[in-house]
Design a protein around this motif. Structure first.
Motif, PDB file in Angstrom:
ATOM      1  N   ALA A   8      -1.783 -34.265  88.853  1.00 26.10           N
ATOM      2  CA  ALA A   8      -1.283 -35.231  89.840  1.00 26.10           C
ATOM      3  C   ALA A   8       0.229 -35.154  89.998  1.00 26.10           C
ATOM      4  O   ALA A   8       0.764 -35.516  91.052  1.00 26.10           O
ATOM      5  N   CYS A   9       0.917 -34.665  88.954  1.00 24.21           N
ATOM      6  CA  CYS A   9       2.373 -34.505  89.019  1.00 24.21           C
ATOM      7  C   CYS A   9       2.785 -33.106  89.460  1.00 24.21           C
ATOM      8  O   CYS A   9       3.966 -32.754  89.392  1.00 24.21           O
ATOM      9  N   GLY A  10       1.811 -32.300  89.884  1.00 19.83           N
ATOM     10  CA  GLY A  10       2.131 -30.990  90.423  1.00 19.83           C
ATOM     11  C   GLY A  10       2.342 -29.903  89.397  1.00 19.83           C
ATOM     12  O   GLY A  10       2.938 -28.862  89.702  1.00 19.83           O
ATOM     13  N   LYS A  11       1.840 -30.111  88.171  1.00 19.82           N
ATOM     14  CA  LYS A  11       2.003 -29.087  87.130  1.00 19.82           C
ATOM     15  C   LYS A  11       0.913 -28.024  87.255  1.00 19.82           C
ATOM     16  O   LYS A  11      -0.251 -28.346  87.519  1.00 19.82           O
ATOM     17  N   ASN A  12       1.279 -26.780  87.050  1.00 18.54           N
ATOM     18  CA  ASN A  12       0.284 -25.727  86.929  1.00 18.54           C
ATOM     19  C   ASN A  12      -0.360 -25.826  85.550  1.00 18.54           C
ATOM     20  O   ASN A  12       0.303 -26.158  84.562  1.00 18.54           O
ATOM     21  N   ILE A  13      -1.653 -25.525  85.481  1.00 18.89           N
ATOM     22  CA  ILE A  13      -2.413 -25.749  84.257  1.00 18.89           C
ATOM     23  C   ILE A  13      -2.901 -24.418  83.679  1.00 18.89           C
ATOM     24  O   ILE A  13      -3.476 -23.594  84.396  1.00 18.89           O
ATOM     25  N   ALA A  14      -2.670 -24.226  82.385  1.00 17.52           N
ATOM     26  CA  ALA A  14      -3.317 -23.162  81.619  1.00 17.52           C
ATOM     27  C   ALA A  14      -4.330 -23.877  80.743  1.00 17.52           C
ATOM     28  O   ALA A  14      -3.962 -24.631  79.845  1.00 17.52           O
ATOM     29  N   LEU A  15      -5.610 -23.671  81.011  1.00 16.80           N
ATOM     30  CA  LEU A  15      -6.641 -24.511  80.411  1.00 16.80           C
ATOM     31  C   LEU A  15      -7.398 -23.805  79.295  1.00 16.80           C
ATOM     32  O   LEU A  15      -8.058 -22.795  79.510  1.00 16.80           O
TER      33      LEU A  15
END
Length: 381
Positions: free
Chosen positions: A112-119
């Motif tokens: 929601a804050c626009g962070k790219n995710i490494a999951l």
């Protein structure tokens, strides 16, 4: 330069990610660290990487750290601190490697804050895949898989378009009890369960790998990550763990990603993508390889895998219920409060007893998770 926040920094994936960051200082800067209660290890990480903020969700552990640490890093505590690390303005990429369902809220907050995710936290997609992927689309962020199997598929899919894919093939080592009947596993010990033949992982993932529940969760994760229907996702047992997964195309071509069984490889790719960097990790020696074998999974011997696959096809909150019940049951086994074969019983009875919501919103997912946990504690303690 990527500025990263690592959620679960003291776990197996988190520690290996920090090794990758240390080896690539010109590409990766650690801005935030978050862990549960390993205050001494987190303190060591703080001293080495000097993040802006560090969090322990266990408030007693956070207080111990804050009382003895007087450096520049701000020490935060509790769930509020965890969300601060997930949404920290100084970070552009968030690694989600917290154990189990605990990764859902911070991952959604980061997106929601626009962070790219490494999951690396598969339970996030298992419990709320539709919600998470809708958030990814809405906020225009990237979600890069860290699990070796999904990293392999992610890389292999570059060889064909979506319409050219016949199926995704997820490999499984079979774990330490491959070929054993369920009746033979009644009295297995924790040490036997944690003796994985190929991989070095945290306790929860290693336990799930021994029951093959982990592979069922990975099928669900692949469904959401790659927008692939379940009838186009298969599992094959590959004991050597050299082929990490494959993509079969409609013309019969199979594209596979091979490598040594070392999580450092997919972690580094997720951290540096779209660039591929040279690494210090061991390279595959084809001349040393004696054989590679493949076999179909035996669902009767691995009922946790079958249950997970069944829940995947049922959909709704069924995967969430199964995953939550399994998570509690695994914790009980780790604490010597439950027999090994009862892990499956816990998950099955939870799925059969709790009402399944077909198209859940986040509130329904949270409720299903809590119901499953309460059910297992009340019926199997």
């Amino acid at each position: 330069m990527k500025n990263i926040s690592i959620l679960g920094s003291t776990g197996s994936i988190g520690r290996q990610t920090l090794e990758v960051a240390a080896a690539n200082p010109e590409k990766l800067k650690v801005r935030a660290l978050a862990a549960h209660k390993s205050d001494e290890l987190l303190e060591q990480q703080i001293k080495q990487f000097e993040p802006d903020i560090a969090v322990l969700t266990d408030k007693d552990a956070a207080k111990r750290l804050a009382d003895r640490y007087h450096g520049k890093t701000e020490i935060l505590a509790g769930e509020e601190g965890l969300l601060t690390a997930a949404t920290y303005e100084g970070a552009d990429t968030v690694l989600g490697s917290m154990v189990g369902y605990a990764g859902l809220r911070p991952t959604l907050a980061a997106i929601a804050c626009g962070k790219n995710i490494a999951l690396a936290n598969k339970e996030t997609l298992v419990a709320a895949g539709s919600i998470v992927m809708e958030a990814v689309r809405k906020h225009g962020v990237s979600l890069t898989p860290v699990d070796s199997e999904h990293s392999a598929i992610f890389q292999s899919l570059r060889g064909g378009t979506q319409k050219e894919v016949k199926r995704l093939i997820i490999t499984a080592s079979g774990g330490p009890f491959r070929g054993k009947k369920r009746s033979e596993l009644k009295n297995v010990t924790l040490a036997q369960c944690l003796n994985h033949p190929n991989w070095s992982m945290g306790q929860k993932v290693t336990l799930d790998s021994s029951t093959l529940a982990n592979k069922g969760l990975e099928v669900m994760e692949a469904h959401w990550l790659f927008d692939m229907p379940y009838d186009k996702i298969a599992v094959v047992v590959h004991p050597q763990s050299i082929v990490h997964s494959m993509v079969e195309l409609v013309d019969g071509t199979v594209i596979a990603q091979l490598g040594v069984p070392d999580m450092g490889l997919p972690i580094q790719l997720a951290m540096t993508y779209p660039e591929r960097k040279a690494s210090p990790f061991e390279h595959l020696d084809f001349y040393a390889m004696k054989d590679m074998t493949f076999e179909a999974p035996d669902y009767e011997k691995t009922p946790c895998l079958k249950l997970a696959m069944d829940c995947a096809r049922i959909g709704g909150t069924a995967p969430c219920i199964m995953s939550a019940a399994n998570e509690v049951a695994v914790a009980m086994f780790l604490n010597h409060r439950l027999g090994y074969n009862r892990i499956y019983d816990c998950a099955l009875q939870a799925v059969e007893s709790i009402e399944i919501v077909n198209k859940p919103d986040l509130e329904a997912v949270l409720a299903a998770d809590e119901q499953a946990r309460v059910f297992v504690r009340e019926h199997f303690s």
